[in-house]
Design a protein around this motif. Structure first.
Motif, PDB file in Angstrom:
ATOM      1  N   ILE A  62       0.787  -1.217  -0.317  1.00  0.00           N
ATOM      2  CA  ILE A  62      -0.177   0.151  -0.014  1.00  0.00           C
ATOM      3  C   ILE A  62       1.105   1.243   0.389  1.00  0.00           C
ATOM      4  CG2 ILE A  62      -1.715  -1.207   1.471  1.00  0.00           C
ATOM      5  CD1 ILE A  62      -1.054   0.615   3.853  1.00  0.00           C
ATOM      6  N   TYR A 118      14.322  -7.441   4.734  1.00  0.00           N
ATOM      7  CA  TYR A 118      14.789  -8.403   6.235  1.00  0.00           C
ATOM      8  C   TYR A 118      14.309  -9.982   6.422  1.00  0.00           C
ATOM      9  CZ  TYR A 118      13.233  -3.308   6.639  1.00  0.00           C
ATOM     10  OH  TYR A 118      13.217  -1.966   6.565  1.00  0.00           O
ATOM     11  N   PHE A 121      10.855 -11.731   5.937  1.00  0.00           N
ATOM     12  CA  PHE A 121       9.848 -11.048   5.279  1.00  0.00           C
ATOM     13  C   PHE A 121       9.040 -11.756   5.200  1.00  0.00           C
ATOM     14  CE2 PHE A 121       8.452  -7.048   3.601  1.00  0.00           C
ATOM     15  CZ  PHE A 121       7.694  -7.071   2.738  1.00  0.00           C
TER      16      PHE A 121
ATOM     17  N   VAL B  83       6.988  -9.880  10.810  1.00  0.00           N
ATOM     18  CA  VAL B  83       6.864  -8.820   9.539  1.00  0.00           C
ATOM     19  C   VAL B  83       6.090  -8.475   9.084  1.00  0.00           C
ATOM     20  CG1 VAL B  83       9.209  -8.498   8.217  1.00  0.00           C
ATOM     21  CG2 VAL B  83       9.403 -10.184   9.572  1.00  0.00           C
ATOM     22  N   ASP B  84       5.900  -7.670   9.949  1.00  0.00           N
ATOM     23  CA  ASP B  84       4.844  -6.412   8.729  1.00  0.00           C
ATOM     24  C   ASP B  84       4.983  -6.532   7.195  1.00  0.00           C
ATOM     25  OD1 ASP B  84       2.801  -4.891   7.278  1.00  0.00           O
ATOM     26  OD2 ASP B  84       2.695  -3.918   9.507  1.00  0.00           O
ATOM     27  N   PRO B  85       4.330  -7.124   6.224  1.00  0.00           N
ATOM     28  CA  PRO B  85       4.452  -6.729   5.141  1.00  0.00           C
ATOM     29  C   PRO B  85       4.898  -5.393   4.728  1.00  0.00           C
ATOM     30  CG  PRO B  85       2.168  -8.091   4.817  1.00  0.00           C
ATOM     31  CD  PRO B  85       3.040  -7.859   6.533  1.00  0.00           C
ATOM     32  N   ILE B  86       3.337  -4.935   5.334  1.00  0.00           N
ATOM     33  CA  ILE B  86       3.564  -3.295   4.812  1.00  0.00           C
ATOM     34  C   ILE B  86       4.248  -2.524   5.337  1.00  0.00           C
ATOM     35  CG2 ILE B  86       1.929  -1.154   4.722  1.00  0.00           C
ATOM     36  CD1 ILE B  86       0.984  -4.066   2.981  1.00  0.00           C
ATOM     37  N   PHE B  87       4.792  -2.579   6.404  1.00  0.00           N
ATOM     38  CA  PHE B  87       5.291  -1.788   7.258  1.00  0.00           C
ATOM     39  C   PHE B  87       6.902  -2.519   7.697  1.00  0.00           C
ATOM     40  CE2 PHE B  87       3.186   1.904   6.769  1.00  0.00           C
ATOM     41  CZ  PHE B  87       1.827   1.698   6.836  1.00  0.00           C
ATOM     42  N   PRO B  88       7.619  -3.341   7.344  1.00  0.00           N
ATOM     43  CA  PRO B  88       8.553  -3.671   7.918  1.00  0.00           C
ATOM     44  C   PRO B  88       9.740  -3.318   8.153  1.00  0.00           C
ATOM     45  CG  PRO B  88       8.816  -4.107   5.597  1.00  0.00           C
ATOM     46  CD  PRO B  88       7.672  -3.264   6.093  1.00  0.00           C
ATOM     47  N   ASN B  89      10.192  -1.793   8.141  1.00  0.00           N
ATOM     48  CA  ASN B  89      10.495  -1.100   9.066  1.00  0.00           C
ATOM     49  C   ASN B  89      10.185  -0.800  10.201  1.00  0.00           C
ATOM     50  OD1 ASN B  89       8.658   0.437   7.028  1.00  0.00           O
ATOM     51  ND2 ASN B  89       9.205   2.129   7.739  1.00  0.00           N
ATOM     52  N   HIS B 196     -10.534   3.657   7.618  1.00  0.00           N
ATOM     53  CA  HIS B 196      -9.600   3.360   7.124  1.00  0.00           C
ATOM     54  C   HIS B 196      -8.753   3.504   5.316  1.00  0.00           C
ATOM     55  CE1 HIS B 196      -6.883  -0.612   6.861  1.00  0.00           C
ATOM     56  NE2 HIS B 196      -6.568  -0.020   8.119  1.00  0.00           N
ATOM     57  N   ARG B 197      -9.353   4.504   5.297  1.00  0.00           N
ATOM     58  CA  ARG B 197      -8.476   5.290   4.039  1.00  0.00           C
ATOM     59  C   ARG B 197      -6.566   5.906   4.586  1.00  0.00           C
ATOM     60  NH1 ARG B 197      -6.489   5.696  -0.565  1.00  0.00           N
ATOM     61  NH2 ARG B 197      -6.722   6.561  -2.174  1.00  0.00           N
ATOM     62  N   HIS B 198      -5.833   4.991   4.543  1.00  0.00           N
ATOM     63  CA  HIS B 198      -5.032   5.293   4.991  1.00  0.00           C
ATOM     64  C   HIS B 198      -3.702   6.111   3.743  1.00  0.00           C
ATOM     65  CE1 HIS B 198      -3.617   1.966   2.675  1.00  0.00           C
ATOM     66  NE2 HIS B 198      -4.051   1.149   3.687  1.00  0.00           N
ATOM     67  N   PHE B 199      -3.026   6.910   4.152  1.00  0.00           N
ATOM     68  CA  PHE B 199      -1.896   7.210   3.751  1.00  0.00           C
ATOM     69  C   PHE B 199      -1.307   6.440   2.318  1.00  0.00           C
ATOM     70  CE2 PHE B 199      -2.707  10.645   5.455  1.00  0.00           C
ATOM     71  CZ  PHE B 199      -1.974  10.839   6.813  1.00  0.00           C
ATOM     72  N   VAL B 200      -0.685   7.051   1.370  1.00  0.00           N
ATOM     73  CA  VAL B 200       0.056   5.615   0.508  1.00  0.00           C
ATOM     74  C   VAL B 200       1.296   6.140   0.019  1.00  0.00           C
ATOM     75  CG1 VAL B 200      -2.293   5.302  -0.852  1.00  0.00           C
ATOM     76  CG2 VAL B 200      -1.060   7.347  -1.336  1.00  0.00           C
ATOM     77  N   SER B 201       1.943   7.659   1.506  1.00  0.00           N
ATOM     78  CA  SER B 201       3.184   7.132   1.088  1.00  0.00           C
ATOM     79  C   SER B 201       3.936   7.097   2.312  1.00  0.00           C
ATOM     80  CB  SER B 201       3.679   8.693   0.394  1.00  0.00           C
ATOM     81  OG  SER B 201       2.715   9.409   1.028  1.00  0.00           O
ATOM     82  N   GLU B 202       4.789   6.976   2.820  1.00  0.00           N
ATOM     83  CA  GLU B 202       5.163   7.733   4.777  1.00  0.00           C
ATOM     84  C   GLU B 202       6.021   8.538   4.540  1.00  0.00           C
ATOM     85  OE1 GLU B 202       7.445   4.119   5.914  1.00  0.00           O
ATOM     86  OE2 GLU B 202       6.297   3.855   7.544  1.00  0.00           O
ATOM     87  N   ILE B 281      -1.357   6.945  10.155  1.00  0.00           N
ATOM     88  CA  ILE B 281      -1.042   7.101   8.549  1.00  0.00           C
ATOM     89  C   ILE B 281      -2.526   7.456   7.620  1.00  0.00           C
ATOM     90  CG2 ILE B 281       1.087   5.963   8.644  1.00  0.00           C
ATOM     91  CD1 ILE B 281      -0.744   3.293   7.312  1.00  0.00           C
TER      92      ILE B 281
END
Lengths: 316, 299
Positions: A62, A118, A121, B83-89, B196-202, B281
């Motif tokens: 996303i 990572y 992942f 590990v979060d696939p969207i926010f692994p960071n 739940h309409r979230h940002f598409v950039s970080e 977000i």
């Protein structure tokens, strides 16, 4: 670009459900899909490709587009739906240099894109199935690309072109693989393997139409049909049906291909097909296409705003 | 054996950013700060729950997505890296959890008897989803209570929200009946955001709070409307509005978690306690507690 010099040597459409990997012996159709994967493996061996480029509809993102950049990805994966079929241990080889080149190219074309590197992942079931079957010995490194949930055609096409930019820049040649079912509606109950059928006649008819197009190499025609496919044969989990947009963007948006349907079968109701495409000197059809061919991504257009032409006329 | 009971229900959203900002030892990345309002809300929730004695936590998570039936974790122990696939960071969490398998089996059996398609998840290699982990960690960071994890059957996508709600009504009733038969005291968690309409950039610094806001004013209005109904004990109206709310705000209620929980609670008519509301977000998140014990007559 001359087709002979194009860095994408061949393209494939592969299904992503785990049955052909984990239990092909339980259903003759699943075994035929497995046999199809085996033939694809052999076909890839016969090319001089340097890497696999894998775009999987089962890896959603996303925040822009994500590219797997890890040198070695090792895990034991279990599908969240079909966990009873077993575990899928894997150890995949990546290409961090190419992944970074792809990211840069995507950003230069206006996309939000990042690499991920990572341990642990979660690589998606489709990418695991595809690599496990067509590249089991890691002969080629694989670069996996996410499918952005909100991306429509422009973004997806531009992302595909960015992949080609990166291949040209790095001097590498690749096999393009898109992991997707055709119709994706699963049978809504648990069934015995011998009960597996395509979910509905409508799904079957649309799957056959897609196969008809691709078998004669009409890749861009199939891509231009994507919105209709989304409406007719896909559960609306994401904005649109993107895999053919991506595949035609990386291979070339035309119909100068020959196609081969290695297998087409039901997997828990979905239309799962193993299809190969390679370049041909003649096009099965030479039609004008309805949708344009963007080079960069400039964001979503405000359809309620002034037209770009009127802004230009006003010197804006 | 005394009758079991649901002692509380909680709307417990799972943005991984909240765990990231908490800096627990289990999470590999570390943060400077972030989303304090919501984290303080979870603190208030934890203090409130400290006064309740309970045996297990049962939750339904949007991030274990199943398209054929409702599934239930059915292995006693899970220990792995999520590990979060969207926010692994932001989220790489080493988890070690126990599952209340008998209770899970009982809920599954009740749901199956009610005509729902169900399945127990028995594969020990299965990786628990990050929604389950985040909600459980923020609710009970001691990890000393066994959980029951229930998948989100994605009927909203396959059919529509009404079909999903019909399913979740039955699943909620089956859950309540199983808990009552178990003799156990249980907390329910609905692990979802509201809008739940979230940002598409970080942003470059994810915890830069100057970048945090609701994506769209319309989402905020809807979130406030739903929270107002929770505060006034009008949970039936929440159910009735769910299709419109879900469609118009892309709400994570499409998972069925909130409907399931309200059904299990019997659609309470007493006020819920709102511990916090905040955005992550761009999504709207509320931490809301229905203190159910002693209120059973008000359903």
């Amino acid at each position: 670009m001359s087709e002979k010099l194009h860095p994408i040597r061949r393209g494939f459409v592969l299904p992503g459900l785990p049955h052909p990997l984990l239990c092909p012996e339980k259903n003759p159709g699943w075994q035929r899909l497995r046999d199809g994967f085996d033939q694809v493996r052999e076909a890839i061996l016969a090319t001089e490709a340097d890497l696999l480029l894998i775009y999987s509809t089962m890896w959603p993102s996303i925040i822009g587009h994500q590219i797997q950049a890890r040198l070695e990805s090792k895990w034991v994966h279990v599908d969240e739906q079909f966990h009873d079929l077993g575990s899928m241990p894997y150890c995949f080889r990546g290409d961090p240099e190419f992944a970074e080149a792809h990211r840069q190219a995507a950003v230069e074309r206006g996309l939000a894109c990042r690499t991920v590197d990572y341990h642990g992942f979660p690589i998606d079931t489709g990418s695991v199935v595809a690599q496990s079957l067509v590249n089991p010995d890691n002969r080629l490194p694989a670069v996996m690309i996410s499918s952005n949930v909100y991306a429509d055609r422009a973004e997806t096409v531009v992302m595909g072109k960015a992949a080609v930019d990166a291949l040209i820049k790095t001097g590498k040649k690749a096999i393009a693989i898109t992991v997707t079912t055709l119709s994706n509606r699963l049978t809504q109950s648990f069934i015995e393997p011998d009960q597996d059928r395509i979910h509905s006649l409508k799904d079957e008819e649309w799957n056959r139409k897609i196969l008809e197009f691709l078998e004669v190499g009409r890749l861009e025609d199939a891509a231009q049909l994507s919105r209709q496919i989304q409406r007719e044969a896909r559960v609306h989990k994401v904005v649109n049906f993107k895999p053919f947009w991506w595949l035609s963007a990386v291979m070339g948006p035309h119909n100068y291909y020959s196609g081969k349907v290695y297998a087409y079968e039901a997997v828990h109701g979905t239309g799962s097909a193993v299809i190969g495409l390679e370049r041909a000197s003649n096009a099965a059809r030479d039609l004008e296409f309805d949708e344009d061919n963007p080079e960069t991504y400039a964001g979503d257009r405000n359809v309620l705003g002034p037209s770009l032409l009127s802004l230009k006329e006003k010197g804006v | 054996m005394s009758k079991g009971k649901i002692v509380a229900g909680v709307l417990a959203p799972h943005p991984p950013h909240l765990v990231y900002a908490e800096n627990p030892p289990q999470n590999e990345p570390t943060a400077e700060c972030g989303w304090e309002n919501l984290r303080w809300g979870y603190e208030r929730l934890r203090k409130s729950l400290d006064y309740i004695d309970y045996d297990s936590i049962v939750l339904l998570s949007p991030h274990w997505q199943t398209y054929v039936g409702s599934h239930f974790l059915g292995v006693p122990l899970f220990k792995s890296l999520s590990v979060d696939p969207i926010f692994p960071n932001l989220f790489r969490f080493h988890y070690d959890m126990k599952v209340d398998v008998p209770l899970a089996e009982s809920i599954e059996a009740n749901a199956r008897a009610a005509g729902l398609v169900t399945k127990m998840m028995r594969n020990p290699d299965f990786r628990v989803d990050y929604g389950t982990i985040v909600s459980c960690h923020l609710t009970r960071p001691q990890w000393d209570k066994p959980i029951v994890g229930i998948s989100s059957h994605r009927l909203s996508a396959y059919f529509n929200v009404d079909t999903m709600q019909n399913h979740m009504l039955k699943l909620g009733e089956a859950t309540r009946e199983a808990i009552e038969a178990s003799g156990k005291r249980v907390i329910l968690l609905a692990s979802n955001s509201l809008s739940h309409r979230h940002f598409v950039s970080e942003s470059e610094v994810p915890e830069d709070m100057s970048q945090e806001h609701i994506t769209h004013h319309g989402q905020y209005l809807w979130d406030m409307q739903m929270i107002e109904l929770m505060k006034k004990g009008r949970s039936r109206e929440i159910f009735d509005l769910m299709p419109d709310f879900t469609e118009q705000t892309m709400a994570e209620t499409d998972s069925g978690a909130l409907t399931w929980m309200l059904s299990a609670l019997g659609f309470p008519s007493y006020p819920a306690e709102v511990h916090a509301y905040g955005t992550v977000i761009g999504t709207g998140n509320a931490i809301v507690e229905w203190r159910h014990e002693g209120q059973e007559a008000l359903v």
